[in-house]
Design an enzyme around this catalytic site. Structure first.
Site, PDB file in Angstrom:
ATOM      1  N   TYR A 141     -10.315   2.824 -16.720  1.00 57.09           N
ATOM      2  CA  TYR A 141      -9.886   1.527 -16.191  1.00 57.09           C
ATOM      3  C   TYR A 141     -10.946   0.450 -16.431  1.00 57.09           C
ATOM      4  CZ  TYR A 141      -5.649   2.642 -13.515  1.00 57.09           C
ATOM      5  OH  TYR A 141      -4.375   2.959 -13.134  1.00 57.09           O
ATOM      6  N   LYS A 192      -9.761  17.172 -16.722  1.00 56.21           N
ATOM      7  CA  LYS A 192      -9.263  17.659 -18.015  1.00 56.21           C
ATOM      8  C   LYS A 192     -10.473  18.187 -18.788  1.00 56.21           C
ATOM      9  CE  LYS A 192      -5.949  18.220 -21.042  1.00 56.21           C
ATOM     10  NZ  LYS A 192      -4.873  19.227 -20.864  1.00 56.21           N
ATOM     11  N   ASP A 224      -2.858  18.500 -16.161  1.00 56.79           N
ATOM     12  CA  ASP A 224      -1.469  18.827 -16.538  1.00 56.79           C
ATOM     13  C   ASP A 224      -0.904  19.894 -15.610  1.00 56.79           C
ATOM     14  OD1 ASP A 224      -3.319  20.598 -17.654  1.00 56.79           O
ATOM     15  OD2 ASP A 224      -2.270  20.825 -19.567  1.00 56.79           O
ATOM     16  N   ASP A 248      -4.164   7.802 -10.340  1.00 57.04           N
ATOM     17  CA  ASP A 248      -3.061   6.836 -10.398  1.00 57.04           C
ATOM     18  C   ASP A 248      -1.749   7.570 -10.632  1.00 57.04           C
ATOM     19  OD1 ASP A 248      -1.761   4.283 -10.665  1.00 57.04           O
ATOM     20  OD2 ASP A 248      -1.759   4.605 -12.828  1.00 57.04           O
ATOM     21  N   ASP A 252       1.470   8.772  -7.632  1.00 55.29           N
ATOM     22  CA  ASP A 252       2.890   8.398  -7.707  1.00 55.29           C
ATOM     23  C   ASP A 252       3.766   9.642  -7.631  1.00 55.29           C
ATOM     24  OD1 ASP A 252       2.203   5.704  -8.114  1.00 55.29           O
ATOM     25  OD2 ASP A 252       3.790   5.423  -9.595  1.00 55.29           O
TER      26      ASP A 252
END
Ligand code: IPM
Ligand code: MG
Length: 359
Positions: A141, A192, A224, A248, A252
């Site tokens: 970001y 990751k 994942d 982020d 959601d």
């Protein structure tokens, strides 16, 4: 001492939902001795329209002086085509960076009354109570270099940089361990590390910090797999800690487990516990101005504000109980309506929470 709360309604449904949360705070002020003053300011698209930038100097001053900030939502199609530095979302990223709000707490709590509103089977989500701790000041970001450049071949290329320094990883990890201590003492760090060096360091540092928290069980998961596990067996999680981008996305996903993203609050805190509180959903331009939006995520954000920045856990609990009672009464906004229920509007929902607070 009177606490100063800066209210930033923002864009889209922001003003409507914030008005309901303000009603709730006003009720606590009048009826339960909450000592606050609300001041209003501009952030996002509305700030671009009025003052020419998404995080204007005036708002910056107000934000620095406030004890806590309550935000609605920013953004919308009106500002999608303006140059990138002036986009409303940049205002949100700028205030997070300016105030060093690095610790983003996103609880995903299923109200039992809403189990049937979830996209998953009720038995998979019943009793769900997860806390996602998302790092908010670093990662891809904010990482430099970034941009869109033209290569020698004449083709263009977009690029961003994922970066995490050891101190950044360490401070968010400590927040997550402390949170886990107050809950079920299980922390899952999501990364990751099988592909990314930034994640390799993340895993090493979280593992080292774990040494200071022997009472908390730390596990690691690739992002994942975490996305899959969240919809497969979400109740395996207690606290999740992760970077800005993965957080982020996963927050959601976790939101939808609870029936609606319209229910979930968040807190973004600095080192001292000063914070910005906002619903995790966006500005929903498609329903803006129609009185249809669910104000509960913003009302619950106000509860988090009282708990974390104003040290008023009892009043926070009162708001959360009032929300539970309103759901018990069968009131539902459109986003959480299930068959056989008549939806109520934004204001009716806010009024019902205020009425429940007065009981
Ligand atoms: C969020 C939002 C923001 C983010 C956007 C609006 C910049 O999606 O708070 O999750 O990506 O952080
Ligand atoms: Mg998001």
């Amino acid at each position: 001492m009177t606490h100063k709360i800066l209210v930033l309604p923002g864009d889209g449904i922001g003003p409507e939902i914030v008005a309901e949360a303000a009603k709730v705070l006003e009720c606590l002020r009048q009826e339960h001795g909450l000592d606050v003053v609300l001041e209003y300011g501009l952030l996002g698209g509305c700030a671009v329209d009025e003052l020419g930038e998404p995080y204007p100097e005036a708002t910056r001053r107000q934000a620095r002086e406030a004890d806590a900030i309550l935000l609605g939502a920013v953004g919308g199609p009106r500002w999608e085509r303006i140059e990138r530095p002036l986009r409303p979302e940049r205002g949100l990223l700028a205030i997070r960076a300016d105030l060093e709000l690095f610790a983003n707490l996103r609880p995903a709590l299923l109200y039992p009354q809403l189990a049937s509103a979830s996209a998953l089977k009720p038995e998979i989500v019943a009793g769900l109570d997860i806390l996602i701790v998302r790092e908010l000041n670093g990662d891809i970001y904010f990482g430099q270099p970034r941009g869109i450049r033209t290569l020698d071949s004449g083709e263009r290329e977009g690029f961003n940089t994922m970066r995490y320094s050891e101190p950044e990883i360490e401070r968010i990890t400590r927040v997550a361990f402390e949170a886990a201590r107050k809950r079920h003492r299980k922390l899952c760090s999501v990364d990751k590390a099988n592909v990314l060096e930034a994640s390799e360091l993340w895993r090493e540092v979280t593992g080292r910090v774990a040494g200071d928290y022997p009472d908390v069980e730390l596990s690691h998961m690739y992002v994942d797999n975490a996305a899959m596990q969240l919809v497969r067996t979400p109740k395996q999680f207690d606290v999740i800690v992760t970077g800005n981008l993965f957080g982020d996305i996963l927050s959601d996903c976790a939101a939808m487990l609870t029936g609606s993203i319209g229910m979930l609050p968040s807190a973004s805190l600095d080192r001292q516990g000063k914070g910005l509180y906002e619903p995790i959903h966006g500005s929903a331009p498609d329903i803006a101005g129609k009185g249809l939006a669910n104000p509960l995520a913003t009302i619950l954000s106000a509860a988090m504000l009282l708990r974390y920045s104003l040290n008023q856990p009892q009043l926070a609990g009162r708001i959360e109980d009032a929300v539970g009672r309103v759901l018990d009464q069968g009131l539902r906004t459109l986003d959480i309506t299930t068959s056989g229920m008549t939806p109520v509007g934004t204001q009716a929902m806010g009024d019902a929470v205020v009425a429940a607070l007065m009981e």
